[in-house]
Design a protein around this motif. Structure first.
Motif, PDB file in Angstrom:
ATOM      1  N   TRP A 191       8.308  -9.055  -2.369  1.00  0.00           N
ATOM      2  CA  TRP A 191       8.833  -8.548  -3.771  1.00  0.00           C
ATOM      3  C   TRP A 191      10.343  -9.133  -3.896  1.00  0.00           C
ATOM      4  CZ3 TRP A 191       7.892  -2.911  -1.517  1.00  0.00           C
ATOM      5  CH2 TRP A 191       6.541  -2.673  -1.816  1.00  0.00           C
ATOM      6  N   THR A 192      10.517  -9.356  -5.236  1.00  0.00           N
ATOM      7  CA  THR A 192      12.038  -9.730  -5.551  1.00  0.00           C
ATOM      8  C   THR A 192      12.650  -8.287  -5.953  1.00  0.00           C
ATOM      9  OG1 THR A 192      11.213 -11.804  -6.341  1.00  0.00           O
ATOM     10  CG2 THR A 192      13.328 -11.044  -7.514  1.00  0.00           C
TER      11      THR A 192
ATOM     12  N   LYS B 207      11.700  -3.138   3.379  1.00  0.00           N
ATOM     13  CA  LYS B 207      10.414  -3.750   4.092  1.00  0.00           C
ATOM     14  C   LYS B 207       9.959  -4.706   3.104  1.00  0.00           C
ATOM     15  CE  LYS B 207       6.769  -2.471   7.158  1.00  0.00           C
ATOM     16  NZ  LYS B 207       6.114  -1.505   7.717  1.00  0.00           N
ATOM     17  N   GLY B 208       9.522  -4.425   2.146  1.00  0.00           N
ATOM     18  CA  GLY B 208       8.783  -5.496   1.104  1.00  0.00           C
ATOM     19  C   GLY B 208       9.615  -6.651   0.735  1.00  0.00           C
ATOM     20  N   LYS B 209      10.887  -6.259   0.613  1.00  0.00           N
ATOM     21  CA  LYS B 209      11.906  -7.418   0.150  1.00  0.00           C
ATOM     22  C   LYS B 209      12.081  -8.408   1.459  1.00  0.00           C
ATOM     23  CE  LYS B 209      16.375  -8.166  -1.171  1.00  0.00           C
ATOM     24  NZ  LYS B 209      17.968  -7.846  -1.591  1.00  0.00           N
TER      25      LYS B 209
ATOM     26  N   GLU C  51       4.784  -2.005  -9.735  1.00  0.00           N
ATOM     27  CA  GLU C  51       4.501  -3.203  -8.914  1.00  0.00           C
ATOM     28  C   GLU C  51       5.043  -4.499  -9.669  1.00  0.00           C
ATOM     29  OE1 GLU C  51       0.205  -3.347  -8.076  1.00  0.00           O
ATOM     30  OE2 GLU C  51       0.306  -1.532  -6.931  1.00  0.00           O
ATOM     31  N   ARG C  52       4.714  -4.461 -10.941  1.00  0.00           N
ATOM     32  CA  ARG C  52       5.181  -5.541 -11.862  1.00  0.00           C
ATOM     33  C   ARG C  52       6.714  -5.869 -11.766  1.00  0.00           C
ATOM     34  NH1 ARG C  52       2.304  -4.762 -16.701  1.00  0.00           N
ATOM     35  NH2 ARG C  52       0.598  -5.370 -15.883  1.00  0.00           N
TER      36      ARG C  52
ATOM     37  N   GLU D 190       0.559  -1.202   0.071  1.00  0.00           N
ATOM     38  CA  GLU D 190       0.116  -0.022   0.034  1.00  0.00           C
ATOM     39  C   GLU D 190       0.912   1.305  -0.126  1.00  0.00           C
ATOM     40  OE1 GLU D 190      -2.975   0.373  -0.593  1.00  0.00           O
ATOM     41  OE2 GLU D 190      -3.497   2.537   0.074  1.00  0.00           O
ATOM     42  N   ALA D 191       2.069   1.305   0.470  1.00  0.00           N
ATOM     43  CA  ALA D 191       2.899   2.389   0.837  1.00  0.00           C
ATOM     44  C   ALA D 191       3.405   2.635  -0.532  1.00  0.00           C
ATOM     45  CB  ALA D 191       3.960   2.005   1.820  1.00  0.00           C
ATOM     46  N   LEU D 192       3.641   1.677  -1.226  1.00  0.00           N
ATOM     47  CA  LEU D 192       4.353   1.746  -2.944  1.00  0.00           C
ATOM     48  C   LEU D 192       3.295   2.404  -3.689  1.00  0.00           C
ATOM     49  CD1 LEU D 192       6.657   1.416  -4.592  1.00  0.00           C
ATOM     50  CD2 LEU D 192       5.782  -0.710  -5.201  1.00  0.00           C
ATOM     51  N   ARG D 193       2.083   1.774  -3.329  1.00  0.00           N
ATOM     52  CA  ARG D 193       0.886   2.468  -4.536  1.00  0.00           C
ATOM     53  C   ARG D 193       1.019   4.106  -3.950  1.00  0.00           C
ATOM     54  NH1 ARG D 193      -1.279  -2.796  -4.230  1.00  0.00           N
ATOM     55  NH2 ARG D 193      -2.152  -2.386  -2.094  1.00  0.00           N
ATOM     56  N   GLN D 194       0.921   4.383  -2.933  1.00  0.00           N
ATOM     57  CA  GLN D 194       0.579   5.682  -2.387  1.00  0.00           C
ATOM     58  C   GLN D 194       1.852   6.492  -2.743  1.00  0.00           C
ATOM     59  OE1 GLN D 194      -1.933   6.978  -1.285  1.00  0.00           O
ATOM     60  NE2 GLN D 194      -3.221   5.091  -1.248  1.00  0.00           N
ATOM     61  N   PHE D 195       3.130   5.758  -2.739  1.00  0.00           N
ATOM     62  CA  PHE D 195       4.376   6.620  -2.960  1.00  0.00           C
ATOM     63  C   PHE D 195       4.300   7.057  -4.652  1.00  0.00           C
ATOM     64  CE2 PHE D 195       8.462   7.530  -4.655  1.00  0.00           C
ATOM     65  CZ  PHE D 195       8.970   8.248  -3.857  1.00  0.00           C
TER      66      PHE D 195
END
Lengths: 197, 197
Positions: B148-149, B141-143, B191-192, B86-91
């Protein structure tokens, strides 16, 4: 300062070009002073005038030449490549190499479009568009063959170009990250961006 | 031209700032002429001097303020968001909106760092780094959580920032592509790029 003996007109032209690139890169085109530029290459202002009769036309030719060279280098690099996945890898590798090796010209080319007259702008913008279309064509081909998921090849091409061009802002060839490793990282990111789930 | 009655010092400061942004955006900082700037806002050069005692310090403060505003707006936008996806989408949504709404300041902010003295550069660069670190932290954090990769969160953050900032060069709010659709396309691409296979 007189022109050193044995220096040809072509050498002088090259020296003026190199000095102008440095001046525009550091201070901007509008702040480029022809007196200072003449001093950089050891010419009198009057002699420089033979090479640069008109400052704005000089800029237009410079930006046009940068794009002509980019397009020619690109065609050489891509000769014989037709598979879209391989073409994309080669595109990334070409773009990253060119934009790290020639970062001053890249910076000027992106920044000083504003300083061109409309017809000069159109001439350079057409070549920029031509380069972008090469990438869009690779993406469209891959999309058609079903190897990638791409909503909008045109916007994706713009996004990839911005992503790749960004390296010219921060990459230092003498840093810890080698050029091949840099290229590999960007190839992975771009391929992943398009991957078919 | 005299200052219109009822215009406060703060309004004048704001008018000078807006006029300076336009001048630097169009012609570059070094070519910015204080006489012309004074005329833009209806002040005498002597009066402008009260607002801009020193041209380079004015630029440094301008670039510093742009980054301060970006960081403050970012904190407001991200309040309460902790999940990395969600943070990435908001970023992405924040960055795209800010960089299309304020493209002149974005252009100046990227281009005129060259015109700062070393200590001024360090001050602005620290805030740019701070912004980049927010994105790197989201990616790390996602990693760590395995969503995520990502080979290299630091370089991936730079790549994503360049990709997103690129919209300020070509996006036209009055064109066929709406801002929400633009944001959605960029969220999907980013995201992809990070997706776990």
């Amino acid at each position: 300062m007189a022109r050193p003996a044995g220096v040809s007109g072509a050498d002088t032209k090259q020296a003026i070009r190199a000095a102008a690139i440095q001046r525009i890169y550091r201070h901007g085109y509008e702040a480029m002073n022809l007196r200072g530029l003449a001093a950089d290459v050891g010419l009198r202002v009057g002699s420089l005038h033979n090479y640069i009769p008109q400052k704005q036309e000089f800029l237009a030719n410079l930006l046009d030449e940068i794009m002509t060279e980019l397009l020619a280098d690109f065609e050489t690099h891509m000769a014989g490549v037709s598979d879209p996945q391989e073409a994309l890898r080669q595109f990334v590798s070409f773009h990253v190499q060119w934009h790290t090796a020639r970062k001053e010209e890249v910076f000027i080319g992106n920044m000083e479009l504003r300083s061109l007259a409309p017809e000069q702008y159109a001439r350079v913008a057409a070549k920029r568009k031509q380069y972008e279309k090469h990438l869009t064509a690779i993406l469209s081909k891959g999309k058609k063959l079903g190897v990638w998921t791409i909503e909008n090849p045109g916007i994706t091409a713009k996004a990839i170009l911005a992503l790749l061009t960004g390296v010219s802002n921060w990459y230092r060839p003498d840093g810890s990250l080698s050029q091949p490793r840099l290229t590999k990282l960007y190839q992975l990111m771009v391929e992943r961006m398009l991957r078919n789930p």
